[in-house]
Motif scaffolding. Structure first.
Motif: not given
Length: 82
Positions: A44-58, A68-78
């Motif tokens: 996400s950091g590289k993507a934000s720099r690519l489109c010249e946005m802040g990371r949170v804004e991206f 989807p900006v979060v890739d958590m499943q099962g136990d990680e999400l719990e």
């Protein structure tokens, strides 16, 4: 030092000049960044720099675009919400 990449595209495959927005290059950079991020090819950091946005804004813009900006499943999400 800033390095750039130029991509040649046939005009026939792009919106007509009347339909093309003033900030088409910005839109194209964002779409490229969000797709590469979605595929896990860049962070996400590289993507934000690519489109010249802040990371949170991206991340917010990517989420609004249906990526989807979060890739958590099962136990990680719990554990995150515990």
């Amino acid at each position: 030092m800033r390095t750039t990449l130029t991509i040649e595209l046939p005009m026939a495959g792009l919106p007509s000049p009347a339909e093309m927005s003033e900030n088409f290059a910005d839109e194209a950079r964002f779409l490229l960044a969000v797709k590469l991020f979605e595929q896990g090819r860049i962070s996400s950091g590289k993507a934000s720099r690519l489109c010249e946005m802040g990371r949170v804004e991206f991340l917010l813009a990517a989420s609004r675009s249906g990526v989807p900006v979060v890739d958590m499943q099962g136990d990680e999400l719990e554990n995150e919400f515990a």
